[in-house]
Scaffold this motif. Structure first.
Motif, PDB file in Angstrom:
ATOM      1  N   TRP A  81       0.707  -1.161   0.019  1.00  0.00           N
ATOM      2  CA  TRP A  81      -0.702  -0.491  -0.075  1.00  0.00           C
ATOM      3  C   TRP A  81       0.706   0.856   0.311  1.00  0.00           C
ATOM      4  N   ALA A  82       0.754   2.041  -0.928  1.00  0.00           N
ATOM      5  CA  ALA A  82       1.060   3.451  -0.932  1.00  0.00           C
ATOM      6  C   ALA A  82       0.119   4.727  -0.013  1.00  0.00           C
ATOM      7  N   LYS A  83       0.732   5.643   1.220  1.00  0.00           N
ATOM      8  CA  LYS A  83       0.442   6.934   1.239  1.00  0.00           C
ATOM      9  C   LYS A  83       0.853   7.435   0.164  1.00  0.00           C
ATOM     10  N   CYS A  84      -0.539   8.338  -0.627  1.00  0.00           N
ATOM     11  CA  CYS A  84      -1.218   9.828  -1.643  1.00  0.00           C
ATOM     12  C   CYS A  84      -0.933  10.674  -0.562  1.00  0.00           C
ATOM     13  N   GLU A  85      -0.039  11.417  -0.096  1.00  0.00           N
ATOM     14  CA  GLU A  85      -0.564  13.019  -0.232  1.00  0.00           C
ATOM     15  C   GLU A  85      -0.982  14.157  -1.292  1.00  0.00           C
ATOM     16  N   LEU A  86      -1.210  13.591  -2.369  1.00  0.00           N
ATOM     17  CA  LEU A  86      -1.169  14.134  -3.657  1.00  0.00           C
ATOM     18  C   LEU A  86      -3.001  15.915  -2.959  1.00  0.00           C
ATOM     19  N   PHE A  87      -3.393  15.255  -2.405  1.00  0.00           N
ATOM     20  CA  PHE A  87      -4.718  16.205  -2.163  1.00  0.00           C
ATOM     21  C   PHE A  87      -4.709  17.157  -1.160  1.00  0.00           C
ATOM     22  N   ASN A  88      -3.035  17.340  -0.412  1.00  0.00           N
ATOM     23  CA  ASN A  88      -3.158  18.399   0.598  1.00  0.00           C
ATOM     24  C   ASN A  88      -2.596  19.231  -0.650  1.00  0.00           C
ATOM     25  N   PRO A  89      -2.835  20.799  -0.083  1.00  0.00           N
ATOM     26  CA  PRO A  89      -2.814  21.815  -0.630  1.00  0.00           C
ATOM     27  C   PRO A  89      -1.203  21.731  -1.680  1.00  0.00           C
ATOM     28  N   PHE A  90      -0.292  21.589  -1.157  1.00  0.00           N
ATOM     29  CA  PHE A  90       0.748  21.596  -2.462  1.00  0.00           C
ATOM     30  C   PHE A  90       1.171  19.648  -2.958  1.00  0.00           C
ATOM     31  N   GLY A  91       0.210  19.313  -1.917  1.00  0.00           N
ATOM     32  CA  GLY A  91       0.368  17.829  -2.615  1.00  0.00           C
ATOM     33  C   GLY A  91       1.784  17.773  -2.153  1.00  0.00           C
ATOM     34  N   SER A  92       1.964  17.471  -0.891  1.00  0.00           N
ATOM     35  CA  SER A  92       3.494  16.936  -0.146  1.00  0.00           C
ATOM     36  C   SER A  92       2.935  16.428   1.337  1.00  0.00           C
ATOM     37  N   VAL A  93       3.286  15.765   1.487  1.00  0.00           N
ATOM     38  CA  VAL A  93       3.620  15.202   3.118  1.00  0.00           C
ATOM     39  C   VAL A  93       4.417  16.345   3.937  1.00  0.00           C
ATOM     40  N   LYS A  94       4.711  17.406   2.937  1.00  0.00           N
ATOM     41  CA  LYS A  94       5.158  18.382   4.316  1.00  0.00           C
ATOM     42  C   LYS A  94       4.187  19.687   4.214  1.00  0.00           C
ATOM     43  N   ASP A  95       3.474  19.371   3.798  1.00  0.00           N
ATOM     44  CA  ASP A  95       2.082  20.439   4.103  1.00  0.00           C
ATOM     45  C   ASP A  95       1.251  20.209   5.814  1.00  0.00           C
ATOM     46  N   ARG A  96       0.929  19.019   6.039  1.00  0.00           N
ATOM     47  CA  ARG A  96       0.961  18.299   7.324  1.00  0.00           C
ATOM     48  C   ARG A  96       2.506  18.929   8.081  1.00  0.00           C
ATOM     49  N   THR A  97       3.647  18.401   7.862  1.00  0.00           N
ATOM     50  CA  THR A  97       4.551  18.900   8.895  1.00  0.00           C
ATOM     51  C   THR A  97       4.794  20.569   8.963  1.00  0.00           C
ATOM     52  N   ALA A  98       4.205  21.159   7.789  1.00  0.00           N
ATOM     53  CA  ALA A  98       4.132  22.450   8.348  1.00  0.00           C
ATOM     54  C   ALA A  98       2.991  23.489   9.373  1.00  0.00           C
ATOM     55  N   LEU A  99       1.961  22.658   8.925  1.00  0.00           N
ATOM     56  CA  LEU A  99       1.029  22.937  10.326  1.00  0.00           C
ATOM     57  C   LEU A  99       1.338  22.613  11.312  1.00  0.00           C
ATOM     58  N   GLY A 100       1.811  21.500  11.957  1.00  0.00           N
ATOM     59  CA  GLY A 100       2.635  20.935  13.398  1.00  0.00           C
ATOM     60  C   GLY A 100       3.491  22.161  13.719  1.00  0.00           C
ATOM     61  N   ILE A 101       4.630  22.073  12.662  1.00  0.00           N
ATOM     62  CA  ILE A 101       6.450  22.762  13.159  1.00  0.00           C
ATOM     63  C   ILE A 101       5.203  24.859  13.536  1.00  0.00           C
ATOM     64  N   PHE A 102       4.075  24.900  12.611  1.00  0.00           N
ATOM     65  CA  PHE A 102       3.463  25.927  13.298  1.00  0.00           C
ATOM     66  C   PHE A 102       3.094  26.408  14.598  1.00  0.00           C
ATOM     67  N   GLU A 103       3.248  25.098  15.588  1.00  0.00           N
ATOM     68  CA  GLU A 103       2.021  25.576  16.872  1.00  0.00           C
ATOM     69  C   GLU A 103       2.607  26.626  17.842  1.00  0.00           C
ATOM     70  N   GLY A 104       4.671  26.442  17.783  1.00  0.00           N
ATOM     71  CA  GLY A 104       5.384  26.896  18.546  1.00  0.00           C
ATOM     72  C   GLY A 104       5.264  28.809  18.334  1.00  0.00           C
ATOM     73  N   ALA A 105       4.883  29.240  16.295  1.00  0.00           N
ATOM     74  CA  ALA A 105       5.031  30.472  16.539  1.00  0.00           C
ATOM     75  C   ALA A 105       3.462  31.355  16.854  1.00  0.00           C
ATOM     76  N   LYS A 106       2.531  29.918  16.888  1.00  0.00           N
ATOM     77  CA  LYS A 106       1.457  30.094  16.728  1.00  0.00           C
ATOM     78  C   LYS A 106       0.820  30.978  18.459  1.00  0.00           C
ATOM     79  N   LYS A 107       1.521  29.891  19.202  1.00  0.00           N
ATOM     80  CA  LYS A 107       1.992  30.265  20.613  1.00  0.00           C
ATOM     81  C   LYS A 107       2.604  32.056  21.575  1.00  0.00           C
ATOM     82  N   ARG A 108       3.815  31.888  20.206  1.00  0.00           N
ATOM     83  CA  ARG A 108       4.403  33.710  20.345  1.00  0.00           C
ATOM     84  C   ARG A 108       3.310  34.910  20.130  1.00  0.00           C
TER      85      ARG A 108
END
Length: 187
Positions: A4-31
């Motif tokens: 099986w393959a997990k495809c992330e092509l339906f994310n806004p930029f078609g990449s698993v990194k869209d989730r990464t960006a959302l996760g790592i933005f958490e610290g910025a939201k706190k500030r």
């Protein structure tokens, strides 16, 4: 065997990194909640930078990307269209190299030390990177497939693979993990 393959092509930029960006933005939201005036700064060759740029712009936060490798010209074009600052250095290493004066991480650390308004999202070391993949991507794979015996994952910052593996190992401690490193451009 079933593969099986997990495809992330339906994310806004078609990449698993869209989730990464959302996760790592958490610290910025706190500030931001504390009313701080910040500029997000990151080192990315494309996918994380595109997603972070969009998320930052939604929150009216300036974004700066420092990199020494954008192998795909379209990624450079998209980053310029999105309006964040893009600084390309002449360094040649595809991995962080603290001995290289042109290493993007070294440059970012120097900027952050001089200006506390910068917030380095630090996709390589930010624990929110694997956490979001543990909580979302890994869970989705497990919910869809049940017990997973082998996981083949790409190794870049390793945050997505690490988070997925941690979740899947909780479900199956015997999980076998295989890392894949892509060879592109001048590497």
């Amino acid at each position: 065997i079933e593969i099986w393959a997990k495809c992330e092509l339906f994310n806004p930029f078609g990449s698993v990194k869209d989730r990464t960006a959302l996760g790592i933005f958490e610290g910025a939201k706190k500030r931001l909640k504390n009313g701080e005036d910040i500029t997000i700064i990151e080192s990315s060759s494309g996918n994380t930078a595109k997603a972070l740029n969009v998320i930052a712009s939604i929150h009216n936060v300036p974004f700066e990307n420092i990199t020494n490798r954008i192998d795909i010209p379209e990624a450079r074009g998209i980053l310029k269209i999105l309006g964040g600052d893009l600084i390309e250095l002449p360094g040649t290493s595809s991995c962080p190299d603290p001995t290289d004066p042109y290493d993007p991480i070294v440059q970012i650390e120097e900027k952050v030390a001089k200006n506390p308004h910068y917030y380095h999202t630090s996709q390589y070391t930010n624990l929110e990177n694997p956490k979001i993949h543990h909580d979302t991507t890994g869970k989705e794979i497990s919910d869809d497939l049940g017990k997973v015996d082998y996981f083949f994952g790409a190794l870049g910052t390793t945050g997505s693979s690490r988070g997925i593996i941690e979740y899947l190992q909780e479900q199956n401690p015997e999980l076998k993990k295989i890392g894949i490193i892509s060879k592109t451009g001048g590497m």
